[in-house]
Enzyme design. Structure first.
Site, short mmCIF file in Angstrom:
data_model
loop_
_atom_site.label_atom_id
_atom_site.label_comp_id
_atom_site.label_asym_id
_atom_site.label_seq_id
_atom_site.Cartn_x
_atom_site.Cartn_y
_atom_site.Cartn_z
N SER A 148 68.87 -18.45 13.95
CA SER A 148 69.62 -19.35 13.38
C SER A 148 70.69 -18.81 12.45
CB SER A 148 68.27 -20.14 12.72
OG SER A 148 68.84 -21.01 11.88
N TYR A 162 61.73 -20.21 6.62
CA TYR A 162 62.24 -20.09 8.05
C TYR A 162 63.44 -19.36 8.31
CZ TYR A 162 64.86 -22.14 12.08
OH TYR A 162 65.73 -22.45 13.00
P1 NAP Z 1 61.77 -27.98 19.46
O1 NAP Z 1 62.72 -28.95 19.95
O2 NAP Z 1 60.98 -28.42 18.13
O3 NAP Z 1 60.95 -27.02 20.41
C1 NAP Z 1 60.27 -26.26 20.14
C2 NAP Z 1 59.66 -25.51 21.48
O4 NAP Z 1 58.72 -24.40 20.93
C3 NAP Z 1 58.84 -26.36 22.13
O5 NAP Z 1 58.86 -26.08 23.66
C4 NAP Z 1 57.14 -25.80 21.52
O6 NAP Z 1 56.39 -26.03 22.58
C5 NAP Z 1 57.35 -24.42 21.49
N1 NAP Z 1 56.67 -23.60 20.40
C6 NAP Z 1 56.45 -23.99 19.14
N2 NAP Z 1 55.47 -23.42 18.65
C7 NAP Z 1 55.03 -22.51 19.79
C8 NAP Z 1 54.14 -21.44 19.79
N3 NAP Z 1 53.25 -21.17 18.66
N4 NAP Z 1 54.04 -20.70 21.09
C9 NAP Z 1 54.69 -21.11 22.02
N5 NAP Z 1 55.56 -22.10 21.89
C10 NAP Z 1 55.92 -22.74 20.82
O7 NAP Z 1 62.69 -26.86 18.82
P2 NAP Z 1 64.34 -26.40 19.21
O8 NAP Z 1 65.29 -27.21 18.26
O9 NAP Z 1 64.76 -26.41 20.43
O10 NAP Z 1 64.20 -24.92 18.85
C11 NAP Z 1 64.09 -23.63 19.54
C12 NAP Z 1 64.61 -22.50 18.91
O11 NAP Z 1 65.93 -22.55 18.33
C13 NAP Z 1 63.79 -22.41 17.57
O12 NAP Z 1 63.38 -20.70 17.57
C14 NAP Z 1 64.52 -22.52 16.49
O13 NAP Z 1 64.04 -21.92 15.15
C15 NAP Z 1 66.01 -22.15 16.92
N6 NAP Z 1 66.66 -22.98 16.41
C16 NAP Z 1 66.99 -24.58 16.36
C17 NAP Z 1 67.96 -25.21 15.69
C18 NAP Z 1 68.36 -26.72 15.68
O14 NAP Z 1 68.99 -27.14 14.74
N7 NAP Z 1 67.47 -27.33 16.66
C19 NAP Z 1 68.81 -24.44 14.78
C20 NAP Z 1 68.85 -23.17 14.77
C21 NAP Z 1 67.90 -22.20 15.34
P3 NAP Z 1 55.42 -27.67 22.64
O15 NAP Z 1 56.71 -28.40 23.63
O16 NAP Z 1 54.29 -27.35 23.74
O17 NAP Z 1 55.26 -28.17 21.49
#
Ligand code: NAP
Length: 253
Positions: A148, A162
């Protein structure tokens, strides 16, 4: 449901929703077989698998907590049993916490953050290294860590824990890339900016991407598909000389 023959095989942690789901569907479009890991939302995981199959790929849903070693080993085993030896990992699962002053953080909050975002990412990368390294009988391949831009911004007043967890992911990326290059494995990280997914609601700020996205140089939040484009490029031909790279997909933020 799936055969052992042909194509390339990937495990995507946190593949059920958001960025991981977009990566899974795009990999399916390019003919990959996809292990779609999820933590608890089986419905979302099955919907993603269906979308992968509709896109032309093969997919299986695999429940497992990345912070638990036995789950991690089992999710890699399940992917390889279904498809054959792995070619890539998108190490994507991650969480945020509620917006909070650092001095008010509980021990449990920080423990959960570092268990999932750091230990989980390290465990999954280790498991991929064990299976993909050529000297260990693997085919070589590509690891993409989902970091991130919080790792360089610090997330002051929101979630410094985070941001630190993603700093650990950046550092792992550089070290692992240098260690694993002779073994045929490339390791890179993507550092998304504000991306429109459910992660912001899970941290208690459902309007965060739209609100803060408007303040960025490009004037909007990014989409999960825009992050997936970079992730898929990093696992396919065309990025062959990239390793140890931290690629910001953040609209100039
Ligand atoms: P999201 O929509 O909240 O989805 C999270 C995903 O991770 C879901 O598939 C969830 O599974 C899974 N998950 C959560 N805890 C877990 C665990 N302990 N073991 C296995 N799976 C787990 O998140 P996102 O925005 O797509 O983010 C994905 C990645 O991108 C993360 O690492 C986040 O830090 C990074 N990121 C996101 C953003 C943003 O703005 N969105 C920005 C920077 C970085 P379930 O569906 O079963 O809950």
């Amino acid at each position: 449901m799936v055969s052992q023959a042909g194509g390339k095989h990937i495990l995507i942690t946190g593949g059920s929703r958001g960025i991981g789901r977009a990566c899974a569907i795009m990999a399916g479009q390019r003919g990959w077989s996809v292990g779609v890991n999820y933590a608890g939302n089986e419905k979302a995981a099955l919907e993603t698998v269906q979308a992968v199959q509709k896109a032309g790929g093969r997919g299986i849903a695999i429940r497992g907590d990345v912070a638990r070693e036995a789950d991690v080993i089992a999710m890699f085993d399940a992917t390889e049993k279904a498809f054959g030896k792995l070619d890539a990992l998108i190490n994507n699962a991650g969480i945020v916490g509620p917006k909070q002053a650092f001095a008010d953080y509980s021990f449990e909050r920080m423990q959960r953050m570092f268990e999932i975002n750091v230990l989980g990412a390290y465990l999954c990368a280790r498991e991929a290294a064990r299976r993909m390294a050529k000297p260990r009988g693997g085919k070589g391949g590509s690891i993409v860590n989902m970091s991130s831009i919080a790792s360089r911004l610090g997330a002051a007043g929101e979630y410094v824990d985070y941001a630190g967890s993603k700093g650990a992911v950046d550092t792992m990326t550089i070290g692992l890339a240098r260690e694993l290059a002779p073994d045929g494995i490339r390791v890179n990280a993507i550092r998304p900016g504000l991306i429109d997914t459910e992660i912001h609601a899970s941290g208690g700020q459902p309007d965060r991407a739209a609100r803060l996205g408007a303040t960025t140089p490009m004037g909007r939040a990014g989409t999960a598909d825009e992050v997936a484009e970079a992730a898929i490029w990093l696992i396919e031909n065309g990025s062959d000389y990239l390793t140890a790279s931290l690629i910001d997909v953040a609209g100039g933020r």
